[in-house]
Structure formats: C-alpha cells, structure tokens
Design an enzyme around this catalytic site. Structure first.
Site, PDB file in Angstrom:
ATOM      1  N   TYR A  35     -12.471  -2.504  -7.301  1.00 15.63           N
ATOM      2  CA  TYR A  35     -12.404  -1.365  -6.363  1.00 15.63           C
ATOM      3  C   TYR A  35     -13.648  -1.287  -5.488  1.00 15.63           C
ATOM      4  CZ  TYR A  35      -7.977  -0.075  -8.330  1.00 15.63           C
ATOM      5  OH  TYR A  35      -6.649  -0.109  -8.683  1.00 15.63           O
ATOM      6  N   ARG A  87     -12.912  -3.566  -2.613  1.00 15.08           N
ATOM      7  CA  ARG A  87     -11.925  -2.984  -1.679  1.00 15.08           C
ATOM      8  C   ARG A  87     -12.534  -1.820  -0.898  1.00 15.08           C
ATOM      9  NH1 ARG A  87      -6.713  -1.646  -4.939  1.00 15.08           N
ATOM     10  NH2 ARG A  87      -5.957  -0.966  -2.903  1.00 15.08           N
ATOM     11  N   GLN A 105       1.127   5.987  -0.263  1.00 11.57           N
ATOM     12  CA  GLN A 105       0.802   5.285  -1.508  1.00 11.57           C
ATOM     13  C   GLN A 105      -0.574   4.622  -1.364  1.00 11.57           C
ATOM     14  OE1 GLN A 105       4.614   3.055  -3.082  1.00 11.57           O
ATOM     15  NE2 GLN A 105       4.701   3.153  -0.841  1.00 11.57           N
ATOM     16  N   ASN A 106      -1.095   4.617  -0.149  1.00 12.75           N
ATOM     17  CA  ASN A 106      -2.355   3.918   0.109  1.00 12.75           C
ATOM     18  C   ASN A 106      -3.536   4.728  -0.395  1.00 12.75           C
ATOM     19  OD1 ASN A 106      -0.787   2.031   1.385  1.00 12.75           O
ATOM     20  ND2 ASN A 106      -1.222   2.775   3.455  1.00 12.75           N
ATOM     21  N   VAL A 107      -4.551   4.031  -0.835  1.00 19.94           N
ATOM     22  CA  VAL A 107      -5.753   4.707  -1.337  1.00 19.94           C
ATOM     23  C   VAL A 107      -6.859   4.683  -0.278  1.00 19.94           C
ATOM     24  CG1 VAL A 107      -5.173   4.246  -3.749  1.00 19.94           C
ATOM     25  CG2 VAL A 107      -6.568   2.586  -2.494  1.00 19.94           C
ATOM     26  N   HIS A 109      -1.106   7.904  -4.963  1.00 16.30           N
ATOM     27  CA  HIS A 109      -1.706   6.913  -5.863  1.00 16.30           C
ATOM     28  C   HIS A 109      -3.226   7.004  -5.881  1.00 16.30           C
ATOM     29  CE1 HIS A 109       2.115   4.157  -5.768  1.00 16.30           C
ATOM     30  NE2 HIS A 109       2.252   5.224  -6.535  1.00 16.30           N
ATOM     31  N   GLY A 131       5.784   0.156   6.144  1.00 13.40           N
ATOM     32  CA  GLY A 131       4.945  -0.825   5.454  1.00 13.40           C
ATOM     33  C   GLY A 131       4.871  -0.676   3.955  1.00 13.40           C
ATOM     34  N   THR A 132       6.057  -0.478   3.325  1.00  9.14           N
ATOM     35  CA  THR A 132       6.064  -0.462   1.865  1.00  9.14           C
ATOM     36  C   THR A 132       7.275  -1.226   1.358  1.00  9.14           C
ATOM     37  OG1 THR A 132       6.223   0.906  -0.138  1.00  9.14           O
ATOM     38  CG2 THR A 132       7.184   1.840   1.877  1.00  9.14           C
ATOM     39  N   SER A 133       7.046  -1.975   0.270  1.00  4.56           N
ATOM     40  CA  SER A 133       8.152  -2.757  -0.315  1.00  4.56           C
ATOM     41  C   SER A 133       9.048  -1.854  -1.165  1.00  4.56           C
ATOM     42  CB  SER A 133       7.567  -3.878  -1.190  1.00  4.56           C
ATOM     43  OG  SER A 133       6.764  -3.300  -2.233  1.00  4.56           O
TER      44      SER A 133
HETATM   45  C1  BV8 Z   1       4.154   5.916 -13.946  1.00  2.94           C
HETATM   46  C2  BV8 Z   1      -3.102   1.184  -7.763  1.00  2.94           C
HETATM   47  C3  BV8 Z   1       4.582   6.961 -16.032  1.00  2.94           C
HETATM   48  C4  BV8 Z   1      -3.650   1.774  -6.546  1.00  2.94           C
HETATM   49  C5  BV8 Z   1      -0.736   1.003  -7.835  1.00  2.94           C
HETATM   50  C6  BV8 Z   1      10.581   3.986 -12.976  1.00  2.94           C
HETATM   51  C7  BV8 Z   1      10.070   5.280 -12.946  1.00  2.94           C
HETATM   52  C8  BV8 Z   1       8.728   5.515 -13.200  1.00  2.94           C
HETATM   53  C9  BV8 Z   1       7.863   4.442 -13.466  1.00  2.94           C
HETATM   54  C10 BV8 Z   1       8.351   3.160 -13.489  1.00  2.94           C
HETATM   55  C11 BV8 Z   1       9.714   2.931 -13.252  1.00  2.94           C
HETATM   56  N1  BV8 Z   1       9.898   1.601 -13.343  1.00  2.94           N
HETATM   57  C12 BV8 Z   1       8.724   0.976 -13.614  1.00  2.94           C
HETATM   58  C13 BV8 Z   1       7.773   1.905 -13.731  1.00  2.94           C
HETATM   59  C14 BV8 Z   1       6.367   1.617 -14.023  1.00  2.94           C
HETATM   60  C15 BV8 Z   1       5.521   1.381 -12.772  1.00  2.94           C
HETATM   61  C16 BV8 Z   1       6.229   0.595 -11.712  1.00  2.94           C
HETATM   62  O1  BV8 Z   1       6.763   1.167 -10.777  1.00  2.94           O
HETATM   63  N2  BV8 Z   1       6.219  -0.720 -11.836  1.00  2.94           N
HETATM   64  C17 BV8 Z   1       6.828  -1.550 -10.817  1.00  2.94           C
HETATM   65  C18 BV8 Z   1       5.930  -2.727 -10.493  1.00  2.94           C
HETATM   66  C19 BV8 Z   1       8.198  -1.995 -11.349  1.00  2.94           C
HETATM   67  N3  BV8 Z   1       5.077   2.651 -12.232  1.00  2.94           N
HETATM   68  C20 BV8 Z   1       3.981   3.206 -12.734  1.00  2.94           C
HETATM   69  O2  BV8 Z   1       3.367   2.743 -13.674  1.00  2.94           O
HETATM   70  C21 BV8 Z   1       3.522   4.502 -12.123  1.00  2.94           C
HETATM   71  N4  BV8 Z   1       3.218   5.418 -13.179  1.00  2.94           N
HETATM   72  O3  BV8 Z   1       5.302   5.887 -13.702  1.00  2.94           O
HETATM   73  O4  BV8 Z   1       3.647   6.452 -15.100  1.00  2.94           O
HETATM   74  C22 BV8 Z   1       3.991   8.190 -16.550  1.00  2.94           C
HETATM   75  C23 BV8 Z   1       4.627   9.411 -16.306  1.00  2.94           C
HETATM   76  C24 BV8 Z   1       4.079  10.560 -16.818  1.00  2.94           C
HETATM   77  C25 BV8 Z   1       2.904  10.502 -17.574  1.00  2.94           C
HETATM   78  C26 BV8 Z   1       2.278   9.285 -17.809  1.00  2.94           C
HETATM   79  C27 BV8 Z   1       2.812   8.124 -17.283  1.00  2.94           C
HETATM   80  C28 BV8 Z   1       2.202   4.322 -11.354  1.00  2.94           C
HETATM   81  C29 BV8 Z   1       2.391   3.528 -10.122  1.00  2.94           C
HETATM   82  C30 BV8 Z   1       1.060   3.441  -9.342  1.00  2.94           C
HETATM   83  C31 BV8 Z   1       0.448   2.135  -9.607  1.00  2.94           C
HETATM   84  N5  BV8 Z   1      -0.706   1.900  -8.775  1.00  2.94           N
HETATM   85  N6  BV8 Z   1      -1.884   0.525  -7.378  1.00  2.94           N
HETATM   86  C32 BV8 Z   1      -4.318   0.703  -5.761  1.00  2.94           C
HETATM   87  O5  BV8 Z   1      -5.020  -0.118  -6.376  1.00  2.94           O
HETATM   88  O6  BV8 Z   1      -4.124   0.699  -4.546  1.00  2.94           O
HETATM   89  S1  BV8 Z   1       0.685   0.377  -7.195  1.00  2.94           S
HETATM   90  C33 BV8 Z   1       0.430  -0.469  -5.753  1.00  2.94           C
HETATM   91  O7  BV8 Z   1       1.724  -0.763  -5.223  1.00  2.94           O
HETATM   92  C34 BV8 Z   1      -0.257   0.355  -4.676  1.00  2.94           C
HETATM   93  O8  BV8 Z   1      -0.581   1.655  -5.089  1.00  2.94           O
HETATM   94  C35 BV8 Z   1       0.775   0.440  -3.590  1.00  2.94           C
HETATM   95  O9  BV8 Z   1       0.709   1.660  -2.994  1.00  2.94           O
HETATM   96  C36 BV8 Z   1       2.026   0.266  -4.330  1.00  2.94           C
HETATM   97  C37 BV8 Z   1       3.204  -0.121  -3.491  1.00  2.94           C
HETATM   98  O10 BV8 Z   1       2.895  -1.301  -2.769  1.00  2.94           O
HETATM   99  P1  BV8 Z   1       3.187  -1.278  -1.182  1.00  2.94           P
HETATM  100  O11 BV8 Z   1       2.301  -0.273  -0.560  1.00  2.94           O
HETATM  101  O12 BV8 Z   1       4.652  -1.121  -0.963  1.00  2.94           O
HETATM  102  O13 BV8 Z   1       2.681  -2.717  -0.752  1.00  2.94           O
HETATM  103  P2  BV8 Z   1       3.437  -4.113  -0.942  1.00  2.94           P
HETATM  104  O14 BV8 Z   1       2.407  -5.179  -0.822  1.00  2.94           O
HETATM  105  O15 BV8 Z   1       4.298  -4.062  -2.164  1.00  2.94           O
HETATM  106  O16 BV8 Z   1       4.423  -4.199   0.322  1.00  2.94           O
HETATM  107  C38 BV8 Z   1       3.873  -4.309   1.613  1.00  2.94           C
HETATM  108  C39 BV8 Z   1       4.973  -3.973   2.608  1.00  2.94           C
HETATM  109  O17 BV8 Z   1       4.397  -3.889   3.905  1.00  2.94           O
HETATM  110  C40 BV8 Z   1       6.063  -5.038   2.693  1.00  2.94           C
HETATM  111  O18 BV8 Z   1       7.313  -4.381   2.836  1.00  2.94           O
HETATM  112  C41 BV8 Z   1       5.749  -5.787   3.989  1.00  2.94           C
HETATM  113  O19 BV8 Z   1       6.919  -6.261   4.638  1.00  2.94           O
HETATM  114  C42 BV8 Z   1       5.108  -4.708   4.812  1.00  2.94           C
HETATM  115  N7  BV8 Z   1       4.116  -5.189   5.785  1.00  2.94           N
HETATM  116  C43 BV8 Z   1       3.111  -6.081   5.589  1.00  2.94           C
HETATM  117  N8  BV8 Z   1       2.409  -6.224   6.740  1.00  2.94           N
HETATM  118  C44 BV8 Z   1       2.974  -5.384   7.648  1.00  2.94           C
HETATM  119  C45 BV8 Z   1       4.056  -4.720   7.039  1.00  2.94           C
HETATM  120  N9  BV8 Z   1       4.827  -3.829   7.694  1.00  2.94           N
HETATM  121  C46 BV8 Z   1       4.533  -3.580   8.976  1.00  2.94           C
HETATM  122  N10 BV8 Z   1       3.503  -4.166   9.634  1.00  2.94           N
HETATM  123  C47 BV8 Z   1       2.712  -5.070   8.999  1.00  2.94           C
HETATM  124  N11 BV8 Z   1       1.710  -5.638   9.684  1.00  2.94           N
END
Ligand code: BV8
Length: 233
Positions: free
Chosen positions: A61, A64, A94-96, A112, A178-180
């Site tokens: 962090y 970053r 979702q961005n930090v 997040h 910009g989120t997957s």
């Molecule tokens: C929780 C840290 C429970 C911050 C991150 C169902 C329900 C609930 C939970 C779950 C569930 N299924 C699975 C889970 C568990 C898990 C989860 O979702 N896992 C996934 C991988 C399957 N979720 C969790 O653990 C969450 N917590 O549910 O806890 C709980 C409940 C009560 C009490 C206790 C516990 C916590 C989730 C948060 C995790 N933290 N990161 C940091 O370091 O930044 S996640 C990480 O991914 C980031 O936070 C980010 O915000 C997030 C999403 O990513 P994106 O922003 O979408 O980025 P990505 O790279 O994926 O995509 C980029 C996109 O941009 C693409 O679409 C691309 O095409 C586009 N793009 C790129 N360039 C451009 C563009 N678009 C336009 N222009 C461009 N130039």
C-alpha cells in the site's frame, strides 16, 4: 442554488472501479498487467496476509499510495465532476484513490476504503488521515496498536453498502465506469437500479453485462465526456 431547484435535479449515481483511474497511471487489478498479476491477493489484501507478514502488506500500500500522490484526475473524472452543475450526483467507488475528490466531486462514497487514511489494527473505528505518508511497522494509533491501511480486504465487511444501495435504488440514471463487476457485494449494487432508470456501462471489455445496461466499449477518457455532454445537453 435555491433548495427547490436542487430538489428537482435528476439523481445520477456513478459506480466506478479501477478502470476510471487507469489512464491516470494507476494499475487495475484483473487486466493484463494488473496488480493481481504481480502480487498475491492472499498475501497483500487479506487479514490472514496481514497477520502473516504485515511488512509486505504495508509496502504494497505504501507503493500504491506514492503513485496516488502523483496521479492526476483524467478527463473522465473531470467530466463526472462537471455533472454536478446540472444533476444531483453521488459517486459510489470501489477505488481507494482520491481522484474523484481531486477532480472536484463532492459526494463520493468509498465502499472498499481510502488509501489516504490509516486505522488502528485493534479498533476499526480509530481512523486517521495520513495523506500520502507511508505506514511503517511500529507506527501506532493513540491506543498503541499498529496502524494499518483503511482498506477493505477480502473477507472483511464492505463499508457504506446500505447507503450505496439506497443511492442506486433512487437513481434516475446509473453510470458504471471501469469495473469488472467481479467483487461482491459491491458488484451486486447494479441489481438495485430501477428498471425505469437509464443504465449505462463503460469499460474496455465486459465478461457479462448486467441486465438493462447499455454497453459503451472503450476508454473512459473517450467515452465518458461524450456521455456527459449528451446528458448535460
Ligand atoms: C466480504 C482491496 C464478507 C482494496 C479489494 C458474494 C457476496 C459477498 C462476498 C463474496 C461473494 N462471493 C465472493 C465473496 C468474497 C469476496 C469476493 O467478492 N471475491 C471475488 C474475487 C469472487 N468479497 C469479499 O471478500 C468482500 N468482503 O464479502 O466480506 C463479510 C461480511 C460481513 C462481515 C465480515 C465479512 C470484500 C471485497 C473487497 C476486497 N478488496 N481490494 C484495494 O487494494 O484496492 S477488491 C479489488 O477489486 C478492489 O477493491 C477493486 O475495487 C475491486 C474490483 O476491481 P475493479 O475495480 O472492477 O477492477 P478490475 O481490474 O477487476 O477491472 C477493471 C475494469 O476496468 C475492467 O472492466 C476493464 O475493462 C476496465 N478498464 C480498464 N482500463 C480502462 C477500463 N475502462 C475504461 N477505460 C479504461 N482506460
């Protein structure tokens, strides 16, 4: 702005992810070259990783945060901030990073966490602004516990979800940028959008398009100003 006029403004909710900050030089997560290609999610973004080796997490962090310090909002952030002139705009991000705030947006809901904040590893309510300063091992809160990034890791409960869902539910227009949509429960926010709301999604690519959303494929800095210009009409 007389209150009455404000009350009549259409409500827009904008859900953003790492893609809106990509053209400001900040890495996304799951694209090629994304953070999860060079770091182990488990090691740097879970409570278990923090327990096992806090120094690796702090350095992840710190690196970053130094990049966020130098990053500038891009044309997409600026266009979104401009929307506030004509609409009641809430950003749910979702961005930090703080690029929406740097661009001048005034209602930003972080789900997040925020990289410019630290919190006590013992008491999550003890949050402090650290700006762009590193957090080192041995930096403690007022109660003497190690400071950690104010970031939601996997397995930790997401912040402001109820408020975020309510905003989406009440929106006349929902713009997703910009989120997957692969991380829950944040990704599930799109399901709160009304059928009657205008729903638009901008990304480079999308594995699955949420129901009712119109997809504009391309870069945020190219697509967003055009959409905002049309809405500001
Ligand atoms: C929780 C840290 C429970 C911050 C991150 C169902 C329900 C609930 C939970 C779950 C569930 N299924 C699975 C889970 C568990 C898990 C989860 O979702 N896992 C996934 C991988 C399957 N979720 C969790 O653990 C969450 N917590 O549910 O806890 C709980 C409940 C009560 C009490 C206790 C516990 C916590 C989730 C948060 C995790 N933290 N990161 C940091 O370091 O930044 S996640 C990480 O991914 C980031 O936070 C980010 O915000 C997030 C999403 O990513 P994106 O922003 O979408 O980025 P990505 O790279 O994926 O995509 C980029 C996109 O941009 C693409 O679409 C691309 O095409 C586009 N793009 C790129 N360039 C451009 C563009 N678009 C336009 N222009 C461009 N130039």
């Amino acid at each position: 702005m007389p209150v009455l006029l404000y009350l009549n403004k259409e409500k827009i909710v904008i859900l953003t992810g790492a893609g809106i900050s990509a053209e400001s030089g900040l890495s996304t997560f799951r694209d090629s070259g994304g953070l999860w290609k060079s770091f182990s999610v488990y090691e740097v973004a879970t409570p278990e990783g923090w327990e096992a080796n806090p120094e690796i997490v702090l350095e992840f962090y710190n690196q970053r945060r130094r990049k966020v310090a130098l990053a500038q909002p891009n044309a997409a952030h600026l266009a979104v901030a401009k929307l506030e002139e004509a609409f009641d705009v809430t950003i749910v991000t979702q961005n930090v990073d703080n690029l929406h705030e740097k661009a001048g947006s005034t209602k930003v809901v972080h789900v997040h966490g925020e990289i410019t904040k630290a919190r006590s590893s013992a008491d999550p309510a003890l949050i402090s602004d650290i700006g762009y300063e590193d957090i080192q091992l041995g930096d403690t809160c007022d109660e003497g516990s190690q400071l950690r990034p104010h970031i939601v890791w996997f397995g930790e409960s997401v912040q402001n979800m109820e408020a975020a869902a309510k905003h989406v539910e009440e929106a006349d227009k929902v713009l997703v940028i910009g989120t997957s949509l692969s991380v829950y429960p944040a990704a599930g926010l799109v399901d709160y959008a009304q059928a009657s709301a205008e729903k638009v999604l901008v990304a480079l690519e999308m594995d699955h398009l949420p129901d009712g959303f119109r997809f504009y494929q391309g870069k945020a800095t190219e697509q967003i100003p055009k959409i905002i210009e049309k809405w500001m009409g």
